[in-house]
Enzyme design. Structure first.
Site, PDB file in Angstrom:
ATOM      1  N   HIS A  24      34.595  78.639 -36.914  1.00 48.87           N
ATOM      2  CA  HIS A  24      34.725  77.384 -36.423  1.00 48.87           C
ATOM      3  C   HIS A  24      36.627  76.901 -37.543  1.00 48.87           C
ATOM      4  O   HIS A  24      37.228  75.971 -37.556  1.00 48.87           O
ATOM      5  CB  HIS A  24      34.531  76.443 -37.786  1.00 48.87           C
ATOM      6  CG  HIS A  24      34.331  74.495 -36.646  1.00 48.87           C
ATOM      7  ND1 HIS A  24      32.507  74.217 -37.690  1.00 48.87           N
ATOM      8  CD2 HIS A  24      34.776  74.641 -36.678  1.00 48.87           C
ATOM      9  CE1 HIS A  24      33.354  73.082 -36.265  1.00 48.87           C
ATOM     10  NE2 HIS A  24      34.195  73.070 -35.785  1.00 48.87           N
ATOM     11  N   HIS A  26      39.616  75.124 -33.959  1.00 52.52           N
ATOM     12  CA  HIS A  26      39.878  75.229 -33.013  1.00 52.52           C
ATOM     13  C   HIS A  26      41.451  75.733 -32.305  1.00 52.52           C
ATOM     14  O   HIS A  26      41.853  75.044 -33.357  1.00 52.52           O
ATOM     15  CB  HIS A  26      39.864  73.739 -32.938  1.00 52.52           C
ATOM     16  CG  HIS A  26      38.204  73.303 -32.894  1.00 52.52           C
ATOM     17  ND1 HIS A  26      37.299  72.850 -31.481  1.00 52.52           N
ATOM     18  CD2 HIS A  26      37.956  72.847 -33.334  1.00 52.52           C
ATOM     19  CE1 HIS A  26      36.445  72.503 -31.925  1.00 52.52           C
ATOM     20  NE2 HIS A  26      35.824  72.238 -33.448  1.00 52.52           N
ATOM     21  N   HIS A 204      28.450  71.687 -31.873  1.00 50.59           N
ATOM     22  CA  HIS A 204      29.237  70.616 -33.030  1.00 50.59           C
ATOM     23  C   HIS A 204      27.463  69.854 -32.952  1.00 50.59           C
ATOM     24  O   HIS A 204      27.131  69.160 -31.870  1.00 50.59           O
ATOM     25  CB  HIS A 204      30.246  70.185 -32.721  1.00 50.59           C
ATOM     26  CG  HIS A 204      31.555  70.831 -33.477  1.00 50.59           C
ATOM     27  ND1 HIS A 204      31.676  72.620 -32.431  1.00 50.59           N
ATOM     28  CD2 HIS A 204      32.673  70.318 -33.523  1.00 50.59           C
ATOM     29  CE1 HIS A 204      33.400  72.062 -32.720  1.00 50.59           C
ATOM     30  NE2 HIS A 204      33.455  71.804 -33.782  1.00 50.59           N
ATOM     31  N   GLU A 207      28.393  66.012 -37.481  1.00 52.21           N
ATOM     32  CA  GLU A 207      29.358  65.867 -38.199  1.00 52.21           C
ATOM     33  C   GLU A 207      29.581  64.570 -38.236  1.00 52.21           C
ATOM     34  O   GLU A 207      29.818  63.977 -39.831  1.00 52.21           O
ATOM     35  CB  GLU A 207      30.411  66.145 -37.456  1.00 52.21           C
ATOM     36  CG  GLU A 207      32.353  66.167 -37.337  1.00 52.21           C
ATOM     37  CD  GLU A 207      32.855  66.455 -36.874  1.00 52.21           C
ATOM     38  OE1 GLU A 207      32.925  66.165 -35.319  1.00 52.21           O
ATOM     39  OE2 GLU A 207      34.468  66.488 -37.071  1.00 52.21           O
ATOM     40  N   ASP A 285      38.406  74.466 -38.730  1.00 56.35           N
ATOM     41  CA  ASP A 285      38.447  73.346 -38.420  1.00 56.35           C
ATOM     42  C   ASP A 285      39.561  73.275 -37.238  1.00 56.35           C
ATOM     43  O   ASP A 285      39.674  73.886 -36.088  1.00 56.35           O
ATOM     44  CB  ASP A 285      38.656  71.831 -38.226  1.00 56.35           C
ATOM     45  CG  ASP A 285      36.972  70.949 -37.773  1.00 56.35           C
ATOM     46  OD1 ASP A 285      37.095  71.356 -36.676  1.00 56.35           O
ATOM     47  OD2 ASP A 285      37.106  70.232 -37.996  1.00 56.35           O
ATOM     48  N   ASP A 286      40.387  72.373 -38.156  1.00 51.40           N
ATOM     49  CA  ASP A 286      41.927  72.067 -37.134  1.00 51.40           C
ATOM     50  C   ASP A 286      43.149  71.972 -38.084  1.00 51.40           C
ATOM     51  O   ASP A 286      43.649  71.397 -38.274  1.00 51.40           O
ATOM     52  CB  ASP A 286      41.830  70.630 -36.546  1.00 51.40           C
ATOM     53  CG  ASP A 286      41.011  70.941 -35.156  1.00 51.40           C
ATOM     54  OD1 ASP A 286      40.430  70.803 -34.117  1.00 51.40           O
ATOM     55  OD2 ASP A 286      39.521  70.241 -35.560  1.00 51.40           O
TER      56      ASP A 286
HETATM   57  N1  HPA Z   1      35.162  67.946 -34.266  1.00 53.37           N
HETATM   58  C1  HPA Z   1      34.145  67.253 -32.597  1.00 53.37           C
HETATM   59  N2  HPA Z   1      35.332  68.265 -31.761  1.00 53.37           N
HETATM   60  C2  HPA Z   1      36.979  68.611 -32.318  1.00 53.37           C
HETATM   61  C3  HPA Z   1      37.040  68.921 -33.819  1.00 53.37           C
HETATM   62  C4  HPA Z   1      35.746  68.043 -34.407  1.00 53.37           C
HETATM   63  O1  HPA Z   1      36.035  68.493 -35.968  1.00 53.37           O
HETATM   64  N3  HPA Z   1      38.048  69.924 -33.734  1.00 53.37           N
HETATM   65  C5  HPA Z   1      38.455  70.215 -32.112  1.00 53.37           C
HETATM   66  N4  HPA Z   1      37.281  69.377 -31.480  1.00 53.37           N
HETATM   67 ZN    ZN Z   2      35.172  71.570 -35.004  1.00 44.49          ZN
END
Ligand code: HPA
Ligand code: ZN
Length: 349
Positions: A24, A26, A204, A207, A285-286
């Site tokens: 996971h 991006h 997703h 969250e 994630d990012d």
């Molecule tokens: N959640 C949803 N969309 C996203 C995320 C995330 O954490 N990061 C990049 N796009």
């Molecule tokens: Zn994500």
């Protein structure tokens, strides 16, 4: 539970050296401010921040949307094939340092095609980086195309159509962007077509969104993994279902704290879910936006949650291998390498 006997002071070395996968990430979320500024200058893109420091200082988020606004602005500097290649190679260098043996990269084509960037530039740049990740670092890497859920079903269908000439370069599809008000079932027909094409399916869910979105991802999209999924704890029956089915959750701890899903890392529920028997994996994630790459996530979690020990470190790495879409021969080799790292630690314990 044989690795429970390994003392906690061995954890830093184990977390660093154990072979792990990342499921996971991006790839646009790995764009560091320095590269954003370098690409902006090269491509003549105007940025709203005067300096790298000012941009980084703006990374104080209150929720998912407050992050997404900056994330999409950052991604606007990516214009051609080589930009996508450079971004992904920078990630693979970090991944290699963290002993990642396999990575499945999310990418958001609509973020780019909406600005006039050709689909081919996006996918071919990322695909070239995946090939070089193998050649330079021995990392196996593949791509998962994500649909932006705040956009329409029609836009998702168009995106799938535009990506089909590059079908051999991506292994699956996912669903990301603003979750609230955009339930998985909005894309049930698109995902049905993707399943018919033989693509792997993830989304997703849970969250920021409610447990019902996790159920919808399972039942309407027929996902093979849930991305995030941490809000399953609001529904004990769903937690039992996830445990019984072995459905993997790709949990992103630093992301969850930065986006205020949990107030602090001490409040994170991943240890509870792991000990309840769910297939929990850790992910970044990012990473450029949330304060660290995968190893930093492991370190943050193990220092904040005292109930986690060496057996849990092994389980998290093992889950990351089991939950990946890699081939069985690779998985068997990584499992053996993982056990070897822990057996050595046990012998020295
Ligand atoms: N959640 C949803 N969309 C996203 C995320 C995330 O954490 N990061 C990049 N796009
Ligand atoms: Zn994500």
């Amino acid at each position: 539970m044989k690795y429970a006997a390994i003392p906690r002071d061995r954890l830093p070395a184990l977390l660093a050296h154990m072979p792990k996968t990342e499921l996971h990430i991006h790839i646009e979320g790995s764009l560091e401010p320095e590269l954003i500024f370098a690409l902006a200058e090269k491509n003549g893109v105007a940025l709203s921040y005067p300096s790298v420091e000012a941009l980084r200082a703006a990374y104080a988020f209150t929720d998912l949307q407050s992050f997404l606004d900056l994330y999409y602005a950052g991604a606007s500097v990516l214009m051609n094939e080589d930009d996508f290649y450079r971004m992904a190679m920078a990630y693979f260098a970090r991944a290699h340092a963290d002993h990642i043996v396999h990575a499945e990269l999310f990418f958001d084509p609509q973020t780019h095609t909406e600005r006039g960037v050709p689909m081919g530039a996006v996918i071919e740049g990322l695909d070239r980086a995946c090939a070089d990740a193998k050649a330079h670092y021995g990392i196996s890497a593949s791509l998962i195309l994500c649909f932006l859920r705040h956009l329409s079903e029609e836009s998702a269908f168009e995106t799938l159509q535009a990506a089909l000439p590059y079908r051999q370069h991506f292994i699956g599809v996912g669903l990301d962007s603003g979750e609230r008000g955009n339930p998985p079932e909005k894309f049930a027909r698109v995902f049905a077509q993707c399943r018919a094409l033989g693509l792997h399916i993830v989304a997703h869910a849970g969250e920021e969104g409610p447990p019902a979105y996790i159920e919808s991802a399972l039942d309407e999209l027929q996902v093979q993994r849930i991305d995030h999924g941490v809000r399953c704890s609001d529904d004990p029956a769903l937690v039992r279902r996830l445990a019984a089915s072995g459905m993997p959750l790709t949990v992103c701890p630093l992301s969850n704290v930065k986006l205020c899903v949990f107030p602090t890392m001490q409040d994170h529920n991943l240890a509870t879910l792991l000990h309840a028997g769910l297939c929990i994996t850790l992910n970044s994630d990012d990473p450029a936006y949330f304060g660290g790459y995968l190893l930093t996530n492991f370190e943050a979690v193990f220092s904040a949650l005292p109930s986690l020990g060496a057996q849990d470190a092994w389980q998290l790495a093992r889950n990351s291998i089991d939950a990946s879409f890699a081939g069985e021969p690779d998985k068997a080799a990584w499992r053996a390498a993982l056990d070897q790292v822990f057996d050595q630690a046990l012998a020295g314990a």
